[in-house]
Write an enzyme that holds these catalytic residues in place. Structure first.
Site, mmCIF file in Angstrom:
data_model
loop_
_atom_site.group_PDB
_atom_site.id
_atom_site.type_symbol
_atom_site.label_atom_id
_atom_site.label_comp_id
_atom_site.label_asym_id
_atom_site.label_seq_id
_atom_site.Cartn_x
_atom_site.Cartn_y
_atom_site.Cartn_z
ATOM 1 N N CYS A 293 0.836 -1.198 0.000
ATOM 2 C CA CYS A 293 0.000 0.000 0.000
ATOM 3 C C CYS A 293 0.871 1.249 0.000
ATOM 4 O O CYS A 293 1.398 1.655 1.047
ATOM 5 C CB CYS A 293 -0.932 0.010 1.214
ATOM 6 S SG CYS A 293 -2.002 1.463 1.302
ATOM 7 N N CYS B 262 -0.501 4.066 2.183
ATOM 8 C CA CYS B 262 -0.307 3.833 3.616
ATOM 9 C C CYS B 262 1.130 4.111 4.050
ATOM 10 O O CYS B 262 1.371 4.690 5.111
ATOM 11 C CB CYS B 262 -0.649 2.387 3.969
ATOM 12 S SG CYS B 262 -2.282 1.824 3.424
ATOM 13 N N ASP B 263 2.089 3.673 3.234
ATOM 14 C CA ASP B 263 3.485 3.646 3.677
ATOM 15 C C ASP B 263 4.438 4.554 2.900
ATOM 16 O O ASP B 263 5.624 4.642 3.238
ATOM 17 C CB ASP B 263 4.008 2.206 3.601
ATOM 18 C CG ASP B 263 3.238 1.258 4.504
ATOM 19 O OD1 ASP B 263 2.748 1.725 5.559
ATOM 20 O OD2 ASP B 263 3.117 0.072 4.168
#
Length: 314
Positions: free
Chosen positions: A135, A138-139
């Site tokens: 992701c 997300c990261d």
């Protein structure tokens, strides 16, 4: 343990599940949505969408929040963060057991979606959260001024690679072919981005590192030569696999595990429908998932209207 009885239980709270919930509830049947996490599904992690009609550009979380608010308007009962223990689709009513409760349903709509396919190479599992991520939204921020690689050549891979250039100093796109599969407009953005470099005709054979990822071992599929690419992180986007745990073996599935349905989203098992990314479909997008949810719910309601003899309790 709490026991609930519903006309329709929807497994999954993403765009397909929430769309199904809206249509089922409007059909005047008692409706519940169960999800192992929060409502919204995978699109909640998307930074932006620009191909959902009516929204030239919209945050994934914002769009799914609107889906959820719409479902709330019609009184859909939601059960987020419910860990599934067992699903029995072969009985009437159908039974879904979670750690928190037991649900009995006259009809079930499976909207559990799909998840990123794993590379299946040494080091991948060991470095999840330490350089391996599925992701970018997300990261991505963890890789500021670092070098990362994205594996894949479809829309998801190329779009996420472009997104990662907001943080990383360099982004490699590793693709097993010599041409991308992504839409032309998506390809053009990547080709114009000076931070992106393409590694063609190559596959990942191993992910290496100590505490964190430091390199990926690549194999050229044409020459079979091995090389080592120094990176700080790697994001595989090579396809999707269906979330069918506890369901497999009870209904017809294709060779990859996706659920087979007819045009009304009906599966091989009576009173069970499947919608969205979890089923065999030529396109997996938010809009097609939402459309599937509408179709599946309408025909679930039709089924309920035709079957007045379905038992309420086991």
């Amino acid at each position: 343990m709490q026991i609930y009885d519903f006309d329709t239980v929807i497994l999954g709270g993403g765009p397909a599940g929430l769309s199904a919930a809206i249509y089922a509830s409007r059909g005047a049947v008692s409706t519940a949505v169960i999800d192992v996490s929060m409502m919204g599904g995978q699109p909640s992690n998307y930074l932006e969408l620009e191909n959902y009609p009516g929204f030239p550009i919209v945050g994934g979380y914002d769009l799914m929040e609107k889906f959820e608010e719409h479902a709330d308007k019609f009184g859909v009962q939601k059960f987020p963060m419910h860990e599934i223990e067992n699903i029995d689709l072969l009985v009437e009513p159908k039974i879904i057991k979670t750690k928190e409760a037991e649900f009995r349903a006259k009809t079930v709509i499976i909207a559990t979606g799909a998840q990123p396919m794993k590379l299946g190479v040494p080091g991948e599992k060991e470095f999840v959260g330490r350089g391996v991520s599925y992701c970018a939204v997300c990261d991505g921020a963890f890789y500021k001024d670092k070098v990362v690689a994205v594996v894949g050549g479809g829309n998801a891979a190329v779009e996420e690679a472009v997104y990662l250039t907001k943080f990383a100093s360099k982004v490699y796109i590793i693709h097993r072919r010599d041409a991308l599969r992504a839409d032309k407009i998506v390809q053009e953005r990547a080709f114009k981005n000076e931070k992106i470099e393409f590694v063609w005709d190559s596959v990942v054979k191993e992910i290496k590192g100590a505490d964190l990822v430091t390199a990926a071992v690549l194999e050229n599929v044409k020459t079979k030569d091995l090389s080592e690419l120094s990176i700080d992180g790697i994001f595989p986007y090579i396809g999707m696999v269906p979330n069918v745990e506890y369901i497999s073996g009870q209904i017809e599935q294709d060779a990859k595990g996706f659920i087979v349905t007819d045009d009304t989203m009906k599966t091989s098992q009576e009173a069970v429908f499947a919608v969205g990314d979890v089923r065999t479909t030529p396109l997996r997008q938010v809009i097609t998932a939402a459309a599937d949810g509408a179709v599946g719910a309408v025909y679930a309601v039709k089924y309920l209207e035709a079957r007045k003899d379905i038992p309420q309790k086991v």
